[in-house]
Scaffold this active site. Sequence first.
Site, PDB file in Angstrom:
ATOM      1  N   GLU A   1       3.690  -4.323  12.704  1.00  7.53           N
ATOM      2  CA  GLU A   1       2.658  -3.322  12.469  1.00  7.53           C
ATOM      3  C   GLU A   1       1.604  -3.996  11.608  1.00  7.53           C
ATOM      4  O   GLU A   1       1.816  -4.217  10.415  1.00  7.53           O
ATOM      5  CB  GLU A   1       3.249  -2.089  11.793  1.00  7.53           C
ATOM      6  CG  GLU A   1       2.343  -0.876  11.870  1.00  7.53           C
ATOM      7  CD  GLU A   1       1.345  -0.810  10.749  1.00  7.53           C
ATOM      8  OE1 GLU A   1       0.201  -1.296  10.948  1.00  7.53           O
ATOM      9  OE2 GLU A   1       1.685  -0.287   9.685  1.00  7.53           O
TER      10      GLU A   1
ATOM     11  N   CYS B   1      -3.056   1.820   6.494  1.00 10.38           N
ATOM     12  CA  CYS B   1      -3.255   1.183   7.802  1.00 10.38           C
ATOM     13  C   CYS B   1      -4.025   2.079   8.758  1.00 10.38           C
ATOM     14  O   CYS B   1      -4.886   1.622   9.504  1.00 10.38           O
ATOM     15  CB  CYS B   1      -1.907   0.818   8.411  1.00 10.38           C
ATOM     16  SG  CYS B   1      -0.964  -0.384   7.451  1.00 10.38           S
TER      17      CYS B   1
ATOM     18  N   ASN C   1       0.807  -1.228   0.000  1.00  6.28           N
ATOM     19  CA  ASN C   1       0.000   0.000   0.000  1.00  6.28           C
ATOM     20  C   ASN C   1       0.839   1.278   0.000  1.00  6.28           C
ATOM     21  O   ASN C   1       0.501   2.261  -0.656  1.00  6.28           O
ATOM     22  CB  ASN C   1      -0.980   0.006   1.175  1.00  6.28           C
ATOM     23  CG  ASN C   1      -0.288  -0.017   2.521  1.00  6.28           C
ATOM     24  OD1 ASN C   1       0.762  -0.649   2.696  1.00  6.28           O
ATOM     25  ND2 ASN C   1      -0.858   0.670   3.496  1.00  6.28           N
TER      26      ASN C   1
ATOM     27  N   GLU D   1       7.835   2.206  15.190  1.00 11.79           N
ATOM     28  CA  GLU D   1       8.636   2.717  14.092  1.00 11.79           C
ATOM     29  C   GLU D   1       8.622   4.237  14.177  1.00 11.79           C
ATOM     30  O   GLU D   1       7.726   4.835  14.772  1.00 11.79           O
ATOM     31  CB  GLU D   1       8.079   2.229  12.754  1.00 11.79           C
ATOM     32  CG  GLU D   1       8.157   0.717  12.641  1.00 11.79           C
ATOM     33  CD  GLU D   1       7.784   0.195  11.272  1.00 11.79           C
ATOM     34  OE1 GLU D   1       8.674  -0.380  10.616  1.00 11.79           O
ATOM     35  OE2 GLU D   1       6.615   0.340  10.882  1.00 11.79           O
TER      36      GLU D   1
END
Length: 479
Positions: A247, A281, A149, A460
């Site tokens: 994640e 996300c 994505n 992150e």
Amino acid sequence: MVAMKMQINGKAVEACGGEVFGIKNPATGELIEQVPRGTEEDVAVAVEAASSAFTGWASASPQQRGEVLYRAAEIVRQRKDELASLLTQEQGKPIVEARNEIEGFAHVLEYYCGLSGSQRGDFIPVPGNGYAFTVKKPLGVCAAIIPWNMPALIMGWKIAPVLISGNTLVLKPASNTPLTNLTLASIFVEAGLPAGVLNVVTGPGETVGESLVRSPEVRKISFTGEARTGKRVAELAACGMKRITLELGGSDPMLVCDDADLESAAAGALRGRFYNCGQTCTAVKRLYVFESVAEEFIKKLETGIKSLRLGNGMDKNISMGPLNNRTQWEYIKELAAEIEEKDAGRIITGGKVPEFKDSEKGYFFEPTLVSDVPGDSRLLKEEVFGPLLPVVTVKNLDEAIVGANSTCYGLGASIWTKNIDRARKGCEQLNAGIIWINQHLKVAPEVPFGGVKESGFGRENGPESLSEYLETKTIMLKI
């Protein structure tokens, strides 16, 4: 067609088995490139290259490592238009969004250049036993598995902290979008990155991904993707006591209170849901709106949605491109069909495959707004990766928070209000790794990013990301 090659030990190479697979443009169905189908042997070669390069790279000064990242960022900016065009062709997003993503990649590298000299330990007096020192040491060979994505930006999130902290890396791109990643890897070679420090192996997850996670030489795995695969990564990593960052996506709620700036909130929901065709996300995936303002808010949002223009991402005038692949397209069509077939809500606008010139060649779906959504709807329970936005009306903030937390995910959430007490309550009670107030979706490289519950663990971005790739060594000194 000549296949683009993998990047291993500073060189462009074919797969050991000689096989390739095709990459298609999701807007046209056109075959745009072929890439090597990596094997377990290719992974072994890449890991060995990373292992051999580790000592030299780890012994380089943080400043030297930062200079390489900075040169790479400069080259990326110089080639922004070329890279953005490639990204749009393989991923489908509008060219404006692709340019922003490439800029974001360069910005991430530059940010970590600024952190290159910040790695330091502690000095601890120990009465009767002298002193203790702690030093931070790189882990060794790391692996990163990234999704389709946001392939360029997430590549930056992975590689920048890995490399600046002195580790080496083997990267596995998503099979749908490896072209931009391979090109970016070649830029690092051009920027002077030593051979073997960054390697890219393309191929299926069940082969390349599993081999990377199983490799005894790999000490850390960072994975971004869906939860089922993440759990598999965690299971395999546990066998080798490897560090992991996961994640795993989310089902982000957006809470709109009755005192919110409705124009701003509607614009935030529009961008937050339909940016990248809803394939983000931290996209707004569920709306909880106070009853007293729901009608007005929905009207504003409907008007905004109807103004969106669909088409090939290379057309600079479009607002939204296609879904990236057939699997996602079929899933979104299935969810939209269930709304009407099972009387599971009311489609206010959208809800079908659009009809425009050449639309049948790509994975297009209309941006869709759905109201009267029951609490057990798949739209509220699953991570819907596409342009469907369900709206739930609530009486008050307590009801909104209960609904927002009624999911297995916990990546992001936002609350829209002018009342500081409501904002504070939302921040305290919403179960999410990142919470926005009167905004949604934006994540700067300075900001730690990650989730709770089945959205994963680890962080992150920000200085926190560096700690994911460093281990503490304690030294006891008595003279």
